[in-house]
Structures are given as C-alpha cells and as structure tokens.
Design a protein around this motif. Structure first.
Motif, PDB file in Angstrom:
ATOM      1  N   LEU A  77      33.145  -6.807   5.339  1.00  0.00           N
ATOM      2  CA  LEU A  77      32.471  -5.522   5.826  1.00  0.00           C
ATOM      3  C   LEU A  77      33.466  -4.583   5.966  1.00  0.00           C
ATOM      4  CD1 LEU A  77      29.828  -3.891   6.442  1.00  0.00           C
ATOM      5  CD2 LEU A  77      30.405  -4.352   8.901  1.00  0.00           C
ATOM      6  N   SER A  78      34.774  -4.868   6.523  1.00  0.00           N
ATOM      7  CA  SER A  78      35.966  -3.974   6.675  1.00  0.00           C
ATOM      8  C   SER A  78      36.368  -3.458   5.288  1.00  0.00           C
ATOM      9  CB  SER A  78      36.951  -4.382   7.466  1.00  0.00           C
ATOM     10  OG  SER A  78      37.531  -5.260   6.882  1.00  0.00           O
ATOM     11  N   SER A  79      36.767  -4.437   4.115  1.00  0.00           N
ATOM     12  CA  SER A  79      37.492  -4.363   3.221  1.00  0.00           C
ATOM     13  C   SER A  79      37.221  -5.455   2.131  1.00  0.00           C
ATOM     14  CB  SER A  79      38.844  -3.833   3.333  1.00  0.00           C
ATOM     15  OG  SER A  79      39.498  -4.380   2.030  1.00  0.00           O
ATOM     16  N   TRP A  80      36.686  -5.318   0.977  1.00  0.00           N
ATOM     17  CA  TRP A  80      36.427  -6.345   0.112  1.00  0.00           C
ATOM     18  C   TRP A  80      37.662  -7.065  -0.247  1.00  0.00           C
ATOM     19  CZ3 TRP A  80      31.709  -6.669  -0.026  1.00  0.00           C
ATOM     20  CH2 TRP A  80      31.004  -5.662  -0.445  1.00  0.00           C
ATOM     21  N   TYR A  81      38.786  -6.714  -0.147  1.00  0.00           N
ATOM     22  CA  TYR A  81      40.235  -7.184  -0.149  1.00  0.00           C
ATOM     23  C   TYR A  81      40.518  -7.909   0.927  1.00  0.00           C
ATOM     24  CZ  TYR A  81      40.728  -4.724  -4.589  1.00  0.00           C
ATOM     25  OH  TYR A  81      40.729  -4.238  -5.975  1.00  0.00           O
ATOM     26  N   LEU A  82      40.395  -7.606   2.457  1.00  0.00           N
ATOM     27  CA  LEU A  82      40.553  -8.195   3.468  1.00  0.00           C
ATOM     28  C   LEU A  82      39.538  -9.567   3.357  1.00  0.00           C
ATOM     29  CD1 LEU A  82      42.751  -7.700   5.714  1.00  0.00           C
ATOM     30  CD2 LEU A  82      40.761  -7.232   7.000  1.00  0.00           C
ATOM     31  N   GLY A  83      38.374  -9.310   2.946  1.00  0.00           N
ATOM     32  CA  GLY A  83      37.563 -10.271   3.041  1.00  0.00           C
ATOM     33  C   GLY A  83      38.096 -11.273   1.953  1.00  0.00           C
ATOM     34  N   MET A  84      38.459 -10.910   0.829  1.00  0.00           N
ATOM     35  CA  MET A  84      38.842 -12.102  -0.290  1.00  0.00           C
ATOM     36  C   MET A  84      39.911 -12.883   0.411  1.00  0.00           C
ATOM     37  SD  MET A  84      41.006 -10.954  -3.378  1.00  0.00           S
ATOM     38  CE  MET A  84      42.339 -10.012  -2.701  1.00  0.00           C
ATOM     39  N   GLY A 112      29.018  -0.889 -13.905  1.00  0.00           N
ATOM     40  CA  GLY A 112      29.667  -0.429 -14.929  1.00  0.00           C
ATOM     41  C   GLY A 112      30.970  -0.823 -15.179  1.00  0.00           C
ATOM     42  N   ALA A 113      31.671  -1.175 -14.093  1.00  0.00           N
ATOM     43  CA  ALA A 113      33.337  -1.642 -14.044  1.00  0.00           C
ATOM     44  C   ALA A 113      33.535  -2.653 -14.860  1.00  0.00           C
ATOM     45  CB  ALA A 113      33.674  -1.771 -12.807  1.00  0.00           C
ATOM     46  N   ARG A 114      34.757  -2.699 -15.757  1.00  0.00           N
ATOM     47  CA  ARG A 114      35.164  -3.678 -16.470  1.00  0.00           C
ATOM     48  C   ARG A 114      36.561  -4.221 -16.039  1.00  0.00           C
ATOM     49  NH1 ARG A 114      34.641  -0.667 -22.565  1.00  0.00           N
ATOM     50  NH2 ARG A 114      32.376  -0.546 -22.420  1.00  0.00           N
ATOM     51  N   PRO A 115      36.900  -5.443 -15.977  1.00  0.00           N
ATOM     52  CA  PRO A 115      38.064  -6.162 -15.695  1.00  0.00           C
ATOM     53  C   PRO A 115      39.014  -5.182 -16.252  1.00  0.00           C
ATOM     54  CG  PRO A 115      36.504  -7.724 -16.442  1.00  0.00           C
ATOM     55  CD  PRO A 115      35.921  -6.356 -16.889  1.00  0.00           C
ATOM     56  N   LEU A 116      40.231  -5.307 -15.608  1.00  0.00           N
ATOM     57  CA  LEU A 116      41.208  -4.478 -16.056  1.00  0.00           C
ATOM     58  C   LEU A 116      42.393  -5.238 -16.991  1.00  0.00           C
ATOM     59  CD1 LEU A 116      43.037  -3.337 -12.393  1.00  0.00           C
ATOM     60  CD2 LEU A 116      41.619  -2.016 -14.140  1.00  0.00           C
ATOM     61  N   ALA A 117      42.988  -4.547 -17.947  1.00  0.00           N
ATOM     62  CA  ALA A 117      43.625  -5.178 -18.779  1.00  0.00           C
ATOM     63  C   ALA A 117      44.809  -5.734 -17.783  1.00  0.00           C
ATOM     64  CB  ALA A 117      44.361  -4.109 -19.805  1.00  0.00           C
ATOM     65  N   ASP A 118      45.573  -6.999 -18.646  1.00  0.00           N
ATOM     66  CA  ASP A 118      46.464  -7.807 -17.602  1.00  0.00           C
ATOM     67  C   ASP A 118      47.670  -6.876 -17.341  1.00  0.00           C
ATOM     68  OD1 ASP A 118      44.933  -9.787 -18.128  1.00  0.00           O
ATOM     69  OD2 ASP A 118      46.247 -10.868 -19.727  1.00  0.00           O
ATOM     70  N   GLU A 119      48.074  -6.041 -18.317  1.00  0.00           N
ATOM     71  CA  GLU A 119      49.399  -5.117 -17.800  1.00  0.00           C
ATOM     72  C   GLU A 119      49.080  -4.134 -16.610  1.00  0.00           C
ATOM     73  OE1 GLU A 119      47.619  -3.432 -21.519  1.00  0.00           O
ATOM     74  OE2 GLU A 119      47.856  -5.452 -20.640  1.00  0.00           O
ATOM     75  N   LEU A 178      39.268 -16.107 -14.122  1.00  0.00           N
ATOM     76  CA  LEU A 178      37.997 -16.827 -13.466  1.00  0.00           C
ATOM     77  C   LEU A 178      37.295 -15.626 -12.791  1.00  0.00           C
ATOM     78  CD1 LEU A 178      40.102 -19.315 -11.256  1.00  0.00           C
ATOM     79  CD2 LEU A 178      38.855 -19.680 -13.231  1.00  0.00           C
ATOM     80  N   PRO A 179      35.901 -15.784 -12.545  1.00  0.00           N
ATOM     81  CA  PRO A 179      34.946 -14.747 -12.391  1.00  0.00           C
ATOM     82  C   PRO A 179      35.045 -13.825 -11.317  1.00  0.00           C
ATOM     83  CG  PRO A 179      33.724 -17.179 -12.720  1.00  0.00           C
ATOM     84  CD  PRO A 179      35.354 -17.395 -12.887  1.00  0.00           C
ATOM     85  N   VAL A 180      35.512 -14.536 -10.334  1.00  0.00           N
ATOM     86  CA  VAL A 180      35.687 -13.381  -8.947  1.00  0.00           C
ATOM     87  C   VAL A 180      37.147 -12.984  -9.159  1.00  0.00           C
ATOM     88  CG1 VAL A 180      36.200 -13.393  -6.478  1.00  0.00           C
ATOM     89  CG2 VAL A 180      34.405 -14.757  -7.347  1.00  0.00           C
ATOM     90  N   LEU A 181      38.097 -13.784  -9.677  1.00  0.00           N
ATOM     91  CA  LEU A 181      39.449 -13.077  -9.420  1.00  0.00           C
ATOM     92  C   LEU A 181      39.757 -11.996 -10.689  1.00  0.00           C
ATOM     93  CD1 LEU A 181      41.825 -16.033  -8.920  1.00  0.00           C
ATOM     94  CD2 LEU A 181      41.337 -13.924  -7.401  1.00  0.00           C
ATOM     95  N   ARG A 182      39.094 -11.984 -11.763  1.00  0.00           N
ATOM     96  CA  ARG A 182      39.190 -11.104 -12.698  1.00  0.00           C
ATOM     97  C   ARG A 182      38.534  -9.651 -12.399  1.00  0.00           C
ATOM     98  NH1 ARG A 182      34.733 -13.929 -16.948  1.00  0.00           N
ATOM     99  NH2 ARG A 182      32.895 -13.351 -15.899  1.00  0.00           N
TER     100      ARG A 182
END
Length: 509
Positions: free
Chosen positions: A188-195, A234-241, A307-311
């Motif tokens: 709830l606080s942050s998607w990244y802290l939850g990750m 509508g968000a797309r995965p980032l390019a690797d770089e 992988l599905p979540v990490l991408r």
C-alpha cells in the motif's frame, strides 16, 4: 524474548533522534514559507494528488475529473496512506486558515521520515541488536541518502520506508496475522517497497513459516493492483537501456552540498557500511547473499527482467531499500554484543555520517513556492485551458515541461476549474487527448512545433470558459499565440506575473 528490552529513556532518545531527522533538513524551506522539495520533479503532482485524495474521503477514489476534463481519467494516487493520515491534518489546517494540502503533505512527510528511522531501530532491536548499534543501523537505513532523495524529489510514497522493517519485526517475532498486515502495508505504501517485501518473504519462507503466511498480504492487496492496473494498462515495458539507466547509480559523484540535483536518484552505500558489514558476513551468509541479490537486481540488467512481473519494473534502483536494510542488520550485528566489533559500537554511526556528508543528495531539502499568482482569483471554471500544457516524452528522457505541474495541477488548489490536459504520469497513464486539444498542443515550444489554427469551438463545447497563457513557458511564441486567440474572439480579463487570462468568445450563432 528481547535480549535487551529498551528502557523508557532509550525509547525517548530514539524518538528525539527520529524527530530531529524528520524535521531538521526541512526547516529552511518551512521558514521561508515554501514546500520542502524540488519544484522540478514530482513535488507539485504529489501535493495536488494528496489534496484530491483527501477531498474524496472517506473512500478510495479511482477516477479523477480534475484532469482530462470533462470526461476525466482513471487515477491511482501513489500514497493512499498519506491521504488517509493527511485527511485530519488538512482539516485542522483549513480550519485554522492555512493551506490544508500543503500542511498535510508536510505533516505526513515528517511522520514518514521519523517512522522510517524509529521502525528500523525497532526491527533491529527485535533481531537482538544492542541499543547503539541498532540506532546506527536505523540511521543507515531510515536516514539514508536513498530515502532522503525521495523527499528531495517529492516522491511522497517513497518516504514510507517504515513498512519494510515493520514487516521484518513481525516475522521475526512470529506474529503471523501482523506480518500479513505489514506486508500489505508495504504494498500500500509503495509498489517498489512491496516488491522488496514480497521478494524477502519468498526467500525467508525457506526458514520461516511466518514469512510464508505473510504472503497473504499480497492477496489482500489484489484490489489495489487492479485499481492501479486500470490507470496503467497502456504502459509498455521499458527498453533495456532505459531500465538500466534507472538502475544502480555511480557512486563517485559530487557531494550534495556541492550541487543541486532535483533528480535525486541514488544507490549510495559508501565505504564504511560494507567494511563494517564484512565482520558479520561470515556468520550471516544468508544476509550477505541477500545483499548481493538486491544489488544485482538494482542494476536493471539481466534476462530475468523479461519475466512477467520484473519486466514492469521501471525504476530498478528502488531495490536498494532491501540492500540498505540487510546492510543495517549486518552492521548492527557486527557492533553488538558477540560481534567482532562489539568494543567499537560507535562505528555503527559512521555510515550515516558518511552518507550525509558525502552522498550526492542535498543535506538540506530545497524549497518550492507554496503561493500562486493572484490571477487565479479571476478563474471561474468549469474548465481552464492553460497554455502550454503537458508534454509526453519517452521514458528515460529529461522532460523540461515537468515544472509546469505547478500551474497545471497544484494551482487547482486555489481555483475551482478543472483542466482538459492529460498528464502521462511517467508514461503509465491510460487516457487519450481529445482531438480539439491537439490544435492548442501544436503551439508547444519544447517540441519546436509550429502554430496551427485553434479549435476554439471544440474547446467551448468541451466546457472551456477561460484560457490562461503562460508567456514565460511559451518563449517567443507568446505574442503569436495571443494574437491568434484575440483574432478568434477571445478577450483579456487579467494580465500579471507574465500570464494572460482570456475569456472565451461568445457562442457562435
């Protein structure tokens, strides 16, 4: 059982240290009547979003009509916790004649900064660290350049580092229901802290049944994930770089007191923390392996990012919260009773001193203007068209239009009109710009666009009653745009502070 239960005096001292850290670096901005944080990044959207969330209490709003008006768009405010806690703060501030949104932001920021240090200390005490080593580890984590950088940028959800050590303490004490609730709070606080917390729970599950049970917090968070998914579909995965550029940052940078950097991304560790941690690494190989793992994930590099979540990870540097907490545990253990450096407990305080003095993050938070021009007193609504508006640029590119959030979003705290512009929220928003607005977007100087005929009738039908031209942002295009608006029948209602407020022409016969 705790090996050394804290005394009342120790609890008071930790509370005092936490409060000093929470408030001290903010004081110059507050004294100047400013909002603590940089005006160039996420600060103004955070204050605007906090105010919007508070205005829709009690509840959990997911659709916003203050932007992308008149239709509106799906919107997930990044920090519901700050919204709920800030609700009574805003009400009290408004009652006393102050800016409720600003004081809710400042109040919850102070509470989050203090709680992050205090909860980290509590987690380390739970793991049987001695008092001073636990305090040093708590400052290493909670008062780190990493979390301090979130406050500089105005990334309000990032400042809630307290949820992760709370989860650690609950698991360590085998509080199963509390551990699931704490993991839910991390998400709830942050998607990244939850990750980070979910990854920690999976790894810790091999040694702890409570850690396995805590994953029920992920199930409880499913409605939150669905609400966010509606906005970000509508968000797309980032390019690797691009993802790698948002990963582990170079450590050899100018200290923060020598530079002002509004993009306060950092994975600073320094030298003293790793050196002290080495003295406990042999006895704690799982913790050392965890640090290696979070550092690797922080780089943003590797085939696992397919992988599905990490991408979907857009800022891999935020794995650094896990690195810092594990480092704090090792530093506290190395300098506590039974550790190799137990006779030198004061060494646990050195990592924070080093980070505060030498990291690339400003030691004292900058300030952003809290007041707006008196021209907004003339705004009526229902829709105000600010020119120029939002510029969407690909992820990884510096967007010079970001400071416009001050008038596109924050200024809504001072007038009743909605905005037809559609913010892209770091390229994750899911909404389309209407066709009539394209004729006004064609005057964007950042993209070197040439002016186009203005769809005044389309703007009128959408509900626009006034247009506010920001001459400074338009650069040399302002006279041409004003001439085009006047020739279309718009009339000037007010003009000050390099802004021109115009009324829409009467309806066509």
């Amino acid at each position: 059982m705790l090996r050394h239960p804290p005394t009342a005096r120790q609890l008071l001292f930790v509370g005092l240290v936490s409060a000093l850290w929470a408030i001290g670096p903010l004081l110059p901005a507050l004294w100047a009547g400013q909002i603590p944080g940089s005006p160039a990044t996420d600060l103004y959207p955070s204050v605007w979003g906090l105010n919007w969330f508070i205005e829709h209490q009690p509840g959990f709003p997911t659709w916003c009509t203050d932007i992308a008006a008149p239709k509106g768009m799906p919107f997930y405010y990044s920090s519901p916790i700050h919204g709920w806690v800030g609700w009574p703060i805003a009400a009290l501030a408004n009652f006393t004649g102050h800016n409720g949104a600003v004081w809710a932001y400042v109040g919850t920021l102070v509470l989050a900064r203090a709680a992050t240090v205090a909860f980290a200390w509590g987690a380390l005490i739970t793991l049987n660290a001695d008092f001073w080593p636990a305090l040093g580890g708590a400052l290493l984590y909670g008062a780190s350049p990493f979390f301090h950088g979130y406050a500089v940028e105005g990334i309000i959800e990032g400042t809630d580092g307290w949820a992760l050590p709370l989860w650690v303490a609950c698991v360590a004490r085998e509080r199963r229901a509390a551990s699931a609730a704490a993991l839910w709070l991390c998400i709830l606080s942050s998607w990244y802290l939850g990750m980070v917390a979910v990854a920690g729970a999976v790894l810790w599950s091999a040694r702890s049944k409570t850690a396995r049970v805590s994953l029920l917090g992920l199930v409880a968070a499913a409605p939150l994930l669905l609400a966010f998914g509606a906005m970000a579909s509508g968000a797309r995965p980032l390019a690797d770089e691009v993802r790698i550029a948002m990963g582990l940052q170079p450590w050899l940078q100018k200290p923060g007191w020598e530079q002002s950097n509004p993009f306060a991304i950092t994975t600073w560790i320094g030298v003293t923390a790793p050196l002290i941690a080495l003295f406990a690494a042999r006895k704690n190989p799982w913790l050392a392996a965890g640090i290696a793992l979070t550092l690797l994930l922080s780089t943003g590099w590797g085939p696992w990012y397919e992988l599905p979540v990490l991408r979907s990870v857009r800022f891999p540097y935020r794995w650094h919260a896990g690195t810092l907490l594990l480092l704090a545990v090792l530093v506290a253990r190395a300098t506590s009773q039974g550790g190799s450096l137990a006779r030198f407990r004061w060494l646990a305080l050195l990592p924070w001193v080093e980070g505060y003095a030498l990291s690339p993050i400003e030691p004292v938070l900058p300030g952003a203007a809290a007041k707006v021009s008196a021209i907004y007193d003339r705004v009526r609504g229902p829709l105000l068209l600010d020119l120029p508006g939002v510029v969407a640029l690909p992820p990884g590119m510096v967007n010079p239009s970001r400071p416009r959030a001050r008038y596109l979003m924050y200024a809504q705290l001072f007038h009743p009109a909605a905005s037809p512009w559609v913010p892209d929220f770091n390229s994750v928003a899911n909404a389309e710009r209407p066709a009539w607005l394209e004729s006004f977007a064609a005057w964007e100087p950042i993209l070197d666009n040439e002016g186009a005929p203005l769809d005044i009738e389309g703007a009128r039908q959408a509900g626009v009653t006034q247009i506010l031209v920001h001459e400074k942002e338009l650069r040399g295009e302002a006279p041409l745009l004003l001439a085009a608006l006047k020739s279309a029948g718009c009339t000037i209602e007010d003009q000050r502070d390099r802004m021109v407020l115009l009324a829409m022409p009467p309806s066509a016969p």
